[in-house]
Each structure stands twice: as C-alpha cells, then as structure tokens.
Design an enzyme around this catalytic site. Structure first.
Site, mmCIF file in Angstrom:
data_model
loop_
_atom_site.group_PDB
_atom_site.id
_atom_site.type_symbol
_atom_site.label_atom_id
_atom_site.label_comp_id
_atom_site.label_asym_id
_atom_site.label_seq_id
_atom_site.Cartn_x
_atom_site.Cartn_y
_atom_site.Cartn_z
ATOM 1 N N GLN A 1 -21.390 17.135 -61.943
ATOM 2 C CA GLN A 1 -21.715 17.024 -63.370
ATOM 3 C C GLN A 1 -20.988 18.101 -64.177
ATOM 4 O OE1 GLN A 1 -25.999 17.532 -63.207
ATOM 5 N NE2 GLN A 1 -25.760 19.219 -61.766
ATOM 6 N N ASP B 1 -32.638 24.823 -61.016
ATOM 7 C CA ASP B 1 -32.793 25.971 -61.912
ATOM 8 C C ASP B 1 -33.920 26.887 -61.449
ATOM 9 O OD1 ASP B 1 -34.282 23.466 -63.044
ATOM 10 O OD2 ASP B 1 -35.393 25.188 -63.821
ATOM 11 N N GLU C 1 -31.426 20.281 -53.729
ATOM 12 C CA GLU C 1 -30.554 20.255 -54.921
ATOM 13 C C GLU C 1 -29.115 20.183 -54.416
ATOM 14 O OE1 GLU C 1 -30.645 20.625 -58.586
ATOM 15 O OE2 GLU C 1 -28.591 20.172 -58.010
ATOM 16 N N GLY D 1 -30.870 14.097 -52.606
ATOM 17 C CA GLY D 1 -32.316 13.903 -52.475
ATOM 18 C C GLY D 1 -32.701 12.661 -51.693
ATOM 19 N N ASP E 1 -37.726 16.318 -59.864
ATOM 20 C CA ASP E 1 -37.299 17.067 -61.050
ATOM 21 C C ASP E 1 -35.836 16.748 -61.322
ATOM 22 O OD1 ASP E 1 -37.035 19.008 -63.034
ATOM 23 O OD2 ASP E 1 -36.705 20.635 -61.603
ATOM 24 N N SER E 2 -35.540 15.468 -61.450
ATOM 25 C CA SER E 2 -34.139 15.077 -61.600
ATOM 26 C C SER E 2 -33.844 14.718 -63.039
ATOM 27 C CB SER E 2 -33.865 13.877 -60.718
ATOM 28 O OG SER E 2 -34.807 12.875 -61.024
ATOM 29 N N THR E 3 -32.584 14.632 -63.382
ATOM 30 C CA THR E 3 -32.177 14.262 -64.737
ATOM 31 C C THR E 3 -32.303 12.742 -64.899
ATOM 32 O OG1 THR E 3 -29.930 14.381 -63.894
ATOM 33 C CG2 THR E 3 -30.711 16.268 -65.146
ATOM 34 N N ASP E 4 -31.740 12.218 -65.942
ATOM 35 C CA ASP E 4 -31.916 10.809 -66.283
ATOM 36 C C ASP E 4 -31.416 9.835 -65.210
ATOM 37 O OD1 ASP E 4 -33.233 11.162 -68.607
ATOM 38 O OD2 ASP E 4 -31.458 11.203 -69.862
#
Lengths: 282, 282
Positions: A28, A83, A103, A135, A152-155
């Site tokens: 990313q 994070d 992660e 994951g 806890d992942s992004t979109d």
C-alpha cells in the site's frame, strides 16, 4: 500554507499543514500528515485511517466491548493492527496471556513505530507477538485456538479484500474456541454508495455465527463521522452477557468507553436497523 | 469543477458543485449550495447549518425525544426554526394545537420556502404561526404558556448570542407550564476549542432547571459529525419518563428516531460525561 486532503470518494476532507512521510510498500501507499484539527494523521492508499486525536475511540470500542462480555480471555488474535493501537488497549488486561498481531506489512509497522509511538508502544509488551503474514492464510486450518479475534483491517478493497469474504468469517469461526468472540469493523452506513457493502457484510456474518449484532461509535475522521463494528459470537450476547461490575473492578482507564455507553452503542438509528433487517431476511 | 466549502475554524470541509443562492439579510449571510455528497446545503455566516441528506436526524431528535416523554403537549414554541424542519416533525402529532415559530429573519424564511420546500412545507399547516421577532424579546414576560420550547438557533455568536445566556434559559423556564420541557442545541464537544462553550452552557441550564440532561446524535455535516442536545425539564425525566408504548401507538414515520435509540442517546462517552460533571461541580 494550508493543504487539503480529500479522499477519492469525497467523503473525508481535512486540512493538513505538512506531509511528514510517504512510501509505497509492497502492500500500500503509506502517508503521514500533520493536521491542525486532528493532529498527526495516517493515510493508506488515500484513505484516512486514524488520527492522534481520535484513535482512542476506535481502539477502545473494538477492545473493551468484547472484554466486558467474555469472562476469561487468555489468547487474542488481531488481524491487521500493525499500528499497535488495538494491542495497546488489550495489554491493560493483566489476565490476557498472548496477543498475536498478524500484519503483513513490515514497512507499515516501522512507520508507526517512528511516527505513532503512543500506539506502537504495545510491541514492547512481552505478551505481544508480531507475525508478518497474510491474515486469511494465517487463519486457514486453525481450530479452537483463540478466545477473541479482532479484525482490524482497512476497507474491503485492495490487498485486504480477502478479509471481508464468507471464507474469512468461516475461518474466524473455526479459529475461535467454543465460546469465542469476533469483533470486526463494519464500515459506515450513511452514504448510499456504502450501503451494499454494509448489507453484504452483515449477511455473511449473520449466516456464519449464532449471535451477530452491530454497534456504533462516533469517530470524527471516519466517513460521515459515524462508524460501525460487528460483534459475532458463539455463545455470549453483547448486551445481556455484558458484566459492568466485573469490568469496572478492573480499573481500566478510558476516555470513550463506559459500560453504560456499551449498552447504548447497540441502540441504533432506524435507518441502520432497517438495513440490518433487510440483510438478515435474504 | 469541484469547489470546496471550508468553515473558518477548519472543522467542516465539504465538496460543493455550485452555489444556488446568496444574500446578505439584516441578520446574516445566507448561502445555498449543491453538494455531491450531501445534496442541497444551507450555510449561514459561513457555517454549515444543515443538508437535505441529514436534516432528518436533527429535526427528529429535537422533536421526538421530548414528545415521547411529555404526556400531553398542546402548545409548542420554536425559537429560530425558520426553515420549518422542526415544525414539520411536530405537525405529525395530531394532538398538538399550536406551534409558534419565532424567527426574526424573514429573508431566511423566504429562501427556505424556495430552496427547501420539504422542510418549509410545515408553514402551510394551520396550527403553525410564524412570528418575526427576536426570540429573547418575545420570551420576556411570558409565563406558564408553553408545554414545550425548542431552541433551534445557530451558534452562540453573532445575532443569536442572546439565546445562550442565563437570562434566556431563565425566560424559557418561566414561559413553560409547570410540567414543561426545554430542548436546545448543545453544540459539539469534540474539539478542544468548543469545550468552554459546552461547559458554560451546561452550567447555566443545570442551575436553571430541576432536571437537565444532555443527549447525542450523529449528524454528518456538523463539526466532527457529532452533535449534542440539552433536555431541561421541570418534572419529567428524559429516560425514566419516556413512554415507548404511547409513542409507538402514534405510528409516526421516522428514519433516525426509535424509542430504543432514545435511551441510547443519553448514554454518553466518558469524555463527555466528565465535561458535564465538571460543569455541574462549579
């Protein structure tokens, strides 16, 4: 001179004073800005992920809600979470023994260690183990191992798309112990263009777990300032099995979460209730 | 071509596609825009007041919360409210007999009639009476007249500053009947710079009414997407005196409000609870 950060969909628009960091990792584009209104800001692939001034809301809500329900969490899996913010909230619980963070993006973790030490501090806790893997691949084949999984992942686009499939929720179900809980981020239901993803996500989880409920928080840097979480569970109900006395006795310091707010977080606006009912009927 | 609308404090930033209307009235600068994300948008003195896509949240929350509590509302006063949105929600109640809107700015009302007919439609209801006066002057000397007062004014600056004083809350108290309720907008508590106004407002009302509680809603076009309302009352408690059965029997169509959400709206984040407690201790 002010610069403006606009997400591609027009949903989030913030003033930024300077860019501190930018890198293209294997997974990313990672950017870090300073914002006069929100403090330091993390942006992944053009989307605002969190800010220093409101990360406490997200991190508290994905951790304390299941922790006030499940009576004996020993082993936790965080999918994403590079994070360290979710792990930070978990380390406040003395009886948690193992926290696994899966992660894939090592560059992301290093950036957070440098620019967000207040969340990345959790990596120093000896119970926290950082695993650089995908994951979904990590989950495949695991059985009855975790008390709590936090996704806890992004979109649901790009490299994390696999974390929003029926297979993913099924793998989480199998990787959980017989009384395990999965908490996952459920996106924002306000904009019409996000409705389809919102319904589809709830439909998949509703058919994968005996108990599945959605809860809310107000997070200013999220689209429309309104964000939803999913609570999927094999045994425990998020409201009737919440134990305020037990949680309060732990004396955990929070800025957003209270056991009273916990109940209120499951009391949803009518338009959200309607979306969920429609998804359940299909 | 996209244009951007930024409020002076940097808290609200929205994309707009075109400006439909602008005028300087005796009281304020009135602007109306089209926004790709939020639809038609009302801006007063540079602040976003509401949009077509989210006005339902504000208007439902200031009306249905007190209406589900007070058992026999016949006469209502709206201070401000020149767009007609609050009155529209009130006209859904068959047993309300009189709705007085005290809005000084006639130019504003005319603009809303032209550009927001979906809120201004309420002016056609024979129970609605529009009074072009200053709210504070209108209130002075009135006694025991209204069952419900809704203070639907803009921020505590400029020409509406008088509607956020101790005198104003005292005048509302006197203008209410012996079991009357006042609902007022309480601003957003998220940004540090708004904290002082937030505390000061609660302190004044807390010392003016026997019962005073604060409740929340998620309104995307408000600063930080999070907005608070005050519920000040002579007799009725906003949660324990809420009557879900009675309200549901009225069959009023809503998109945001439910009697379940009503309870949850009073369950606040810890940082907001702390602000309120500090204000009460002074």
């Amino acid at each position: 001179m002010d610069m403006w950060l606009h997400t591609a969909n027009g949903q989030v628009n913030l003033r930024v004073s300077r860019q501190l960091y930018t890198v293209q990792s294997e997974y990313q584009t990672i950017e870090i800005f300073e914002s006069p209104e929100y403090g330091r800001l993390l942006v992944l692939d053009g989307d605002v992920i969190f800010s220093r001034s409101d990360e406490f809301i997200y991190n508290e809500m994905v951790v304390h809600v299941p922790m006030a329900v499940h009576p004996h969490v020993k082993k936790v899996l965080i999918i994403g979470g590079g994070d360290g913010g979710v792990a930070r909230e978990l380390t406040a619980y003395a009886d948690i023994e193992e926290i696994h963070i899966v992660e894939p993006d090592q560059v992301f973790v290093e950036a957070c260690k440098t620019y967000f030490p207040e969340t990345a501090q959790s990596f120093d806790d000896p119970r926290v183990q950082l695993i650089h893997r995908d994951g979904l691949r990590y989950l495949r084949g695991r059985q009855g191992e975790y008390d709590l999984i936090i996704s806890d992942s992004t979109d649901p686009f790009g490299h994390t798309a696999g974390l929003f499939t029926k297979e993913f929720y099924g793998s989480c179900y199998r990787a959980l112990r017989e009384d395990g809980i999965l908490v996952y981020q459920h996106g924002s239901p306000f904009f019409d263009e996000d409705e389809t993803a919102f319904r589809s996500m709830h439909r998949k989880v509703y058919h994968s777990f005996p108990i599945s409920r959605v809860y809310q928080a107000h997070i200013p840097t999220c689209p429309s300032g309104y964000w939803m979480f999913g609570f999927a569970s094999k045994q425990y109900h998020p409201v009737t099995d919440c134990n305020p006395q037990r949680w309060q006795a732990r004396n955990i310091k929070t800025w957003y979460y209270t056991t009273n707010l916990h109940r209120g977080a499951f009391m949803l606006p009518k338009y959200v209730e309607d979306l969920l009912k429609e998804a359940e009927a299909k």
